[in-house]
Design an enzyme around this catalytic site. Structure first.
Site, PDB file in Angstrom:
ATOM      1  N   THR A 118      -9.170 -37.364   4.194  1.00  0.00           N
ATOM      2  CA  THR A 118     -10.348 -36.839   4.848  1.00  0.00           C
ATOM      3  C   THR A 118     -10.070 -35.410   5.290  1.00  0.00           C
ATOM      4  O   THR A 118      -9.121 -35.162   6.019  1.00  0.00           O
ATOM      5  CB  THR A 118     -10.680 -37.693   6.088  1.00  0.00           C
ATOM      6  OG1 THR A 118     -10.886 -39.032   5.662  1.00  0.00           O
ATOM      7  CG2 THR A 118     -11.922 -37.192   6.786  1.00  0.00           C
ATOM      8  N   SER A 121     -13.402 -30.963   7.522  1.00  0.00           N
ATOM      9  CA  SER A 121     -14.840 -30.730   7.554  1.00  0.00           C
ATOM     10  C   SER A 121     -15.647 -31.964   7.183  1.00  0.00           C
ATOM     11  O   SER A 121     -16.871 -31.950   7.249  1.00  0.00           O
ATOM     12  CB  SER A 121     -15.212 -29.591   6.578  1.00  0.00           C
ATOM     13  OG  SER A 121     -14.874 -29.954   5.251  1.00  0.00           O
ATOM     14  N   CYS A 122     -14.978 -33.046   6.794  1.00  0.00           N
ATOM     15  CA  CYS A 122     -15.702 -34.231   6.338  1.00  0.00           C
ATOM     16  C   CYS A 122     -15.056 -35.493   6.859  1.00  0.00           C
ATOM     17  O   CYS A 122     -13.945 -35.821   6.482  1.00  0.00           O
ATOM     18  CB  CYS A 122     -15.746 -34.276   4.807  1.00  0.00           C
ATOM     19  SG  CYS A 122     -16.522 -35.774   4.167  1.00  0.00           S
ATOM     20  N   GLY A 123     -15.756 -36.196   7.732  1.00  0.00           N
ATOM     21  CA  GLY A 123     -15.216 -37.426   8.278  1.00  0.00           C
ATOM     22  C   GLY A 123     -15.548 -38.649   7.464  1.00  0.00           C
ATOM     23  O   GLY A 123     -15.079 -39.739   7.754  1.00  0.00           O
ATOM     24  N   CYS A 125     -15.425 -38.487   3.909  1.00  0.00           N
ATOM     25  CA  CYS A 125     -14.832 -38.364   2.587  1.00  0.00           C
ATOM     26  C   CYS A 125     -13.933 -39.565   2.300  1.00  0.00           C
ATOM     27  O   CYS A 125     -13.202 -40.031   3.161  1.00  0.00           O
ATOM     28  CB  CYS A 125     -14.001 -37.088   2.494  1.00  0.00           C
ATOM     29  SG  CYS A 125     -14.951 -35.585   2.765  1.00  0.00           S
TER      30      CYS A 125
END
Length: 294
Positions: A118, A121-123, A125
């Site tokens: 992850t 910037s992306c929780g 993913c």
């Protein structure tokens, strides 16, 4: 600040002026592998610090646990580097954390394991399906009686910024804070390169202090209000999410579905209320409806 910040020589270029070298302070970003009972669950890029809170909050967000007594302990594991293996030494980089759940608490479903790391910037993913993105909360917020004055809400962005010690040095971190809606007390604030990590750290703090569900609280975030932040707030039983920037369409839809109050563009003396306006005291409900532009 330890490993939270790092100093580095940089060159500043300004048009019309000679380049100059100086020391700059950077926010540290490192991977953290979260394991449960020795089995890998996810790897997230984060700012070191409050790692146990981060792991605990992540498990709440994923629906693995929902109450403080379900969390037993966490410990860092030895993470052998290539140099360690070559020299036969062993070191601990503090980038692998193993969580032990309380006896009788089911282990995470194997389907929760992320297929890749992850990013900061992306929780979300690494989720392997659209359906896996939605998790059901054990702490519904629709009937939360919270009522907060608009005046109190307008004070939150400045209070958030005043407490961002690492952001002041680096300009590179997000922040999340919990505020008691009745008293206005700032209960906890955490910073991280990832906005979702900052929220997980806040939720993890609440879990480890046996404060879930977070009835009657406001979650204030320094960036935008995304779907994942709305969902994380829901999993912790937080009835109001306020952000200094814009929400996404899916965040608004989810907040409306859950009965959560969602406030965006909270800046200066103004804000935009997207859902749950009944929780904001003295809100002007008789305003004319603006025509929506397609």
């Amino acid at each position: 600040m330890g490993r939270i910040t790092q100093r580095r020589r940089v060159t500043r270029i300004t048009l019309g002026h000679a380049p100059s070298e100086r020391a700059d302070v950077l926010a540290v970003e490192e991977p953290l592998e979260i394991r449960v009972g020795g089995l890998p669950l996810a790897i997230t890029m984060r700012t070191p610090g409050s790692d146990v809170e981060l792991a605990a909050g992540f498990l709440v967000s994923e629906g693995v646990i929902a109450r403080g007594e379900q969390f037993s302990a966490a410990r860092y594991c030895v993470d052998a580097t290539a140099e360690d293996r070559a020299t036969g030494t062993v070191s601990n980089t503090y980038n692998v954390l193993d969580v032990a759940l309380a006896p009788g608490v089911p282990a995470p479903d194997p389907s929760l394991a992320r297929t890749f790391f992850t990013t900061s910037s992306c929780g979300l993913c690494g989720k392997d399906s659209i359906e896996a993105v939605r998790t059901s909360s054990q702490h519904p917020v629709a009937d939360d009686p919270l009522v907060v004055s608009a005046q109190l809400l307008t004070t939150l962005p400045d209070r958030l910024r005043e407490q961002q010690a690492v952001f002041e040095k680096t300009g590179g971190l997000h922040a999340a804070a919990l505020v008691d809606g009745a008293t206005g007390e700032l209960l906890v604030l955490r910073e991280d390169v990832g906005r979702h990590n900052a929220v997980d750290k806040v939720v993890g703090w609440a879990l480890m202090n046996d404060r879930l569900p977070l009835t009657g609280t406001v979650l204030m975030v320094s960036g935008r209000a995304s779907f994942e932040l709305t969902q994380k707030a829901s999993m912790a039983g937080i009835p109001m999410l306020a952000a200094v920037s814009a929400p996404s369409s899916l965040a608004v839809e989810l907040a409306e579905e859950l009965g959560m109050t969602l406030v965006g563009f909270l800046r200066g003396e103004s804000m935009v209320v997207y859902t749950g306006i009944d929780r904001i005291e003295d809100a002007q409900l008789a305003l004319p409806q603006e025509e929506l532009v397609p």
